[in-house]
Design a protein around this motif. Structure first.
Motif, PDB file in Angstrom:
ATOM      1  N   UNK A  16     -58.787  12.477 -46.266  1.00  0.00           N
ATOM      2  CA  UNK A  16     -60.248  12.472 -46.197  1.00  0.00           C
ATOM      3  C   UNK A  16     -60.708  12.080 -44.798  1.00  0.00           C
ATOM      4  N   UNK A  17     -59.976  11.117 -44.192  1.00  0.00           N
ATOM      5  CA  UNK A  17     -60.325  10.707 -42.830  1.00  0.00           C
ATOM      6  C   UNK A  17     -60.111  11.817 -41.825  1.00  0.00           C
ATOM      7  N   UNK A  18     -59.006  12.575 -42.007  1.00  0.00           N
ATOM      8  CA  UNK A  18     -58.738  13.672 -41.075  1.00  0.00           C
ATOM      9  C   UNK A  18     -59.806  14.750 -41.181  1.00  0.00           C
ATOM     10  N   UNK A  19     -60.317  14.950 -42.391  1.00  0.00           N
ATOM     11  CA  UNK A  19     -61.345  15.971 -42.577  1.00  0.00           C
ATOM     12  C   UNK A  19     -62.641  15.591 -41.883  1.00  0.00           C
ATOM     13  N   UNK A  20     -62.833  14.337 -41.627  1.00  0.00           N
ATOM     14  CA  UNK A  20     -64.059  13.923 -40.935  1.00  0.00           C
ATOM     15  C   UNK A  20     -64.069  14.365 -39.479  1.00  0.00           C
ATOM     16  N   UNK A  21     -62.874  14.683 -38.983  1.00  0.00           N
ATOM     17  CA  UNK A  21     -62.830  15.261 -37.650  1.00  0.00           C
ATOM     18  C   UNK A  21     -62.361  14.339 -36.566  1.00  0.00           C
ATOM     19  N   UNK A  22     -63.246  13.806 -35.796  1.00  0.00           N
ATOM     20  CA  UNK A  22     -62.902  13.193 -34.515  1.00  0.00           C
ATOM     21  C   UNK A  22     -62.365  11.784 -34.655  1.00  0.00           C
ATOM     22  N   UNK A  23     -61.576  11.376 -33.649  1.00  0.00           N
ATOM     23  CA  UNK A  23     -61.006  10.033 -33.615  1.00  0.00           C
ATOM     24  C   UNK A  23     -62.101   8.973 -33.569  1.00  0.00           C
ATOM     25  N   UNK A  24     -63.201   9.299 -32.924  1.00  0.00           N
ATOM     26  CA  UNK A  24     -64.284   8.341 -32.827  1.00  0.00           C
ATOM     27  C   UNK A  24     -64.844   7.981 -34.196  1.00  0.00           C
ATOM     28  N   UNK A  25     -64.854   8.973 -35.092  1.00  0.00           N
ATOM     29  CA  UNK A  25     -65.322   8.707 -36.452  1.00  0.00           C
ATOM     30  C   UNK A  25     -64.431   7.705 -37.159  1.00  0.00           C
ATOM     31  N   UNK A  26     -63.121   7.807 -36.963  1.00  0.00           N
ATOM     32  CA  UNK A  26     -62.178   6.867 -37.574  1.00  0.00           C
ATOM     33  C   UNK A  26     -62.384   5.460 -37.026  1.00  0.00           C
ATOM     34  N   UNK A  27     -62.561   5.379 -35.704  1.00  0.00           N
ATOM     35  CA  UNK A  27     -62.766   4.074 -35.087  1.00  0.00           C
ATOM     36  C   UNK A  27     -64.051   3.433 -35.611  1.00  0.00           C
ATOM     37  N   UNK A  28     -65.104   4.215 -35.722  1.00  0.00           N
ATOM     38  CA  UNK A  28     -66.371   3.690 -36.227  1.00  0.00           C
ATOM     39  C   UNK A  28     -66.231   3.197 -37.670  1.00  0.00           C
ATOM     40  N   UNK A  29     -65.466   3.926 -38.485  1.00  0.00           N
ATOM     41  CA  UNK A  29     -65.227   3.502 -39.861  1.00  0.00           C
ATOM     42  C   UNK A  29     -64.470   2.171 -39.894  1.00  0.00           C
ATOM     43  N   UNK A  30     -63.504   2.005 -38.975  1.00  0.00           N
ATOM     44  CA  UNK A  30     -62.767   0.746 -38.910  1.00  0.00           C
ATOM     45  C   UNK A  30     -63.694  -0.420 -38.569  1.00  0.00           C
ATOM     46  N   UNK A  31     -64.574  -0.181 -37.594  1.00  0.00           N
ATOM     47  CA  UNK A  31     -65.513  -1.245 -37.220  1.00  0.00           C
ATOM     48  C   UNK A  31     -66.390  -1.652 -38.412  1.00  0.00           C
ATOM     49  N   UNK A  32     -66.933  -0.643 -39.095  1.00  0.00           N
ATOM     50  CA  UNK A  32     -67.811  -0.922 -40.230  1.00  0.00           C
ATOM     51  C   UNK A  32     -67.064  -1.641 -41.343  1.00  0.00           C
ATOM     52  N   UNK A  33     -65.802  -1.243 -41.564  1.00  0.00           N
ATOM     53  CA  UNK A  33     -65.023  -1.866 -42.629  1.00  0.00           C
ATOM     54  C   UNK A  33     -64.826  -3.355 -42.360  1.00  0.00           C
ATOM     55  N   UNK A  34     -64.496  -3.715 -41.109  1.00  0.00           N
ATOM     56  CA  UNK A  34     -64.285  -5.121 -40.767  1.00  0.00           C
ATOM     57  C   UNK A  34     -65.542  -5.931 -41.063  1.00  0.00           C
ATOM     58  N   UNK A  35     -66.684  -5.435 -40.608  1.00  0.00           N
ATOM     59  CA  UNK A  35     -67.941  -6.163 -40.800  1.00  0.00           C
ATOM     60  C   UNK A  35     -68.331  -6.215 -42.276  1.00  0.00           C
ATOM     61  N   UNK A  36     -68.073  -5.129 -43.016  1.00  0.00           N
ATOM     62  CA  UNK A  36     -68.412  -5.126 -44.444  1.00  0.00           C
ATOM     63  C   UNK A  36     -67.561  -6.109 -45.216  1.00  0.00           C
ATOM     64  N   UNK A  37     -66.263  -6.177 -44.907  1.00  0.00           N
ATOM     65  CA  UNK A  37     -65.392  -7.121 -45.601  1.00  0.00           C
ATOM     66  C   UNK A  37     -65.894  -8.547 -45.407  1.00  0.00           C
ATOM     67  N   UNK A  38     -66.266  -8.899 -44.176  1.00  0.00           N
ATOM     68  CA  UNK A  38     -66.797 -10.237 -43.916  1.00  0.00           C
ATOM     69  C   UNK A  38     -68.101 -10.468 -44.675  1.00  0.00           C
ATOM     70  N   UNK A  39     -68.967  -9.468 -44.708  1.00  0.00           N
ATOM     71  CA  UNK A  39     -70.246  -9.614 -45.401  1.00  0.00           C
ATOM     72  C   UNK A  39     -70.040  -9.743 -46.901  1.00  0.00           C
ATOM     73  N   UNK A  40     -69.125  -8.927 -47.475  1.00  0.00           N
ATOM     74  CA  UNK A  40     -68.849  -9.013 -48.915  1.00  0.00           C
ATOM     75  C   UNK A  40     -68.285 -10.382 -49.288  1.00  0.00           C
ATOM     76  N   UNK A  41     -67.585 -11.013 -48.333  1.00  0.00           N
ATOM     77  CA  UNK A  41     -67.016 -12.333 -48.585  1.00  0.00           C
ATOM     78  C   UNK A  41     -67.998 -13.452 -48.223  1.00  0.00           C
ATOM     79  N   UNK A  42     -69.238 -13.075 -47.928  1.00  0.00           N
ATOM     80  CA  UNK A  42     -70.300 -14.042 -47.610  1.00  0.00           C
ATOM     81  C   UNK A  42     -69.949 -14.915 -46.409  1.00  0.00           C
TER      82      UNK A  42
END
Length: 299
Positions: A232-258
């Motif tokens: 699914x990640x490869x279908x999104x296309x560019x490497x920049x999209x993967x990097x952006x998803x990684x950034x968002x995931x890190x911040x979301x995990x911290x937010x979900x953990x309050x």
């Protein structure tokens, strides 16, 4: 791969057959004898060729009090035809094997659970020739395990909790402690349980949160589900999209953990373009108690 919540609810019992008897004892408080051995059996109960009868899961439990057949049915909705099928299953098994059958119904829906728990009485009003009383596991009686220590004590029961409560708004509350508990068991078993949970989370937001939590655990990538996520990640296309998803995931995990995320931490995460560095921070985010711990080893 597990293809549906219905299938996953039964694969979990094939993975850990004793989970079913533990659920009877601890959730429904049924004094089922402790099994010495549990084995999965053929689910086909067809007796006359034109009429096919097939149960969802069939287990044989050997106990000091005798042998029992555990007939497990996953029920997504009310289906009055089952009130004819279920007595047939039990009668057939008893007639063929002379072992006591026990009917257990599992559902993610409260209304379906209440319907399934109604005794099936065949006969006339004041004299029932046959009475069937299903044991029902559903959101109203399966515990919602949100404590990490409790999840670690019985990981498969915590998985059943997540799978049973998969449709409720509280589903996300059990994902974080369950993710931590999975780290305490062997990686191969954990990878299988990861897929069971993923298949049963019907809420898209909860499923996305689960997948993002799992990407921070290395053994997740050994499972076929990981290949699906990577595709699914490869279908999104560019490497920049993967990097952006990684950034968002890190911040979301911290937010979900309050865990509060200061501006300088957020800026440093968003400024990174190194996938390996972001993967490291994502793994640390799962157990960090402070956002600055993402970078601890670099100081």
């Amino acid at each position: 791969m597990v293809g549906s919540p219905h299938e996953a609810l039964h694969r979990i019992f094939q993975k850990d057959p004793a989970l079913l008897t533990r659920a009877l004892q601890r959730v429904l408080h049924v004094p089922f004898p402790e099994p010495r051995e549990i084995a999965a059996l053929n689910v086909d109960l067809t007796e006359i060729e034109p009429v096919e009868r097939r149960v969802d899961t069939l287990l044989r439990a050997e106990t000091d009090e005798g042998t029992y057949f555990l007939v497990v049915e996953s029920q997504g909705r009310v289906d009055e035809r089952k009130r004819g099928s279920w007595p047939y299953y039990l009668s057939y098994l008893y007639e063929k094997y002379r072992c006591e059958p026990v009917l257990i119904v599992i559902t993610q829906n409260n209304a379906t659970a209440r319907w399934a728990a109604r005794p099936i009485r065949l006969g006339f009003r004041d004299w029932h020739s046959l009475t069937v009383r299903p044991l029902v596991l559903g959101p109203e009686n399966v515990p919602l395990i949100t404590d990490e220590r409790q999840a670690e004590q019985d990981v498969t029961l915590a998985v059943l909790s997540a799978m049973t409560h998969g449709r409720g708004p509280q589903a996300t509350a059990i994902l974080k402690p369950l993710a931590s508990a999975l780290r305490t068991i062997d990686p191969d078993s954990a990878a299988v349980l990861v897929q069971f949970v993923d298949s049963c989370l019907t809420d898209p937001q909860a499923q996305q949160q689960w997948r993002e939590l799992m990407t921070a655990i290395q053994y997740f990538w050994r499972h076929p589900l990981a290949e699906q996520v990577r595709e699914e990640g490869r279908e999104q296309g560019r490497e920049q999209g993967r990097v952006e998803n990684q950034r968002q995931m890190i911040l979301r995990v911290l937010e979900w953990r309050n865990i509060p995320v200061p501006d300088d931490v957020r800026e440093r995460v968003n400024a990174s373009g190194d996938p390996d560095e972001l993967d490291t921070w994502a793994r640390r985010a799962v157990n960090a108690t402070d956002a600055a711990e993402l970078f601890t080893e670099e100081r």
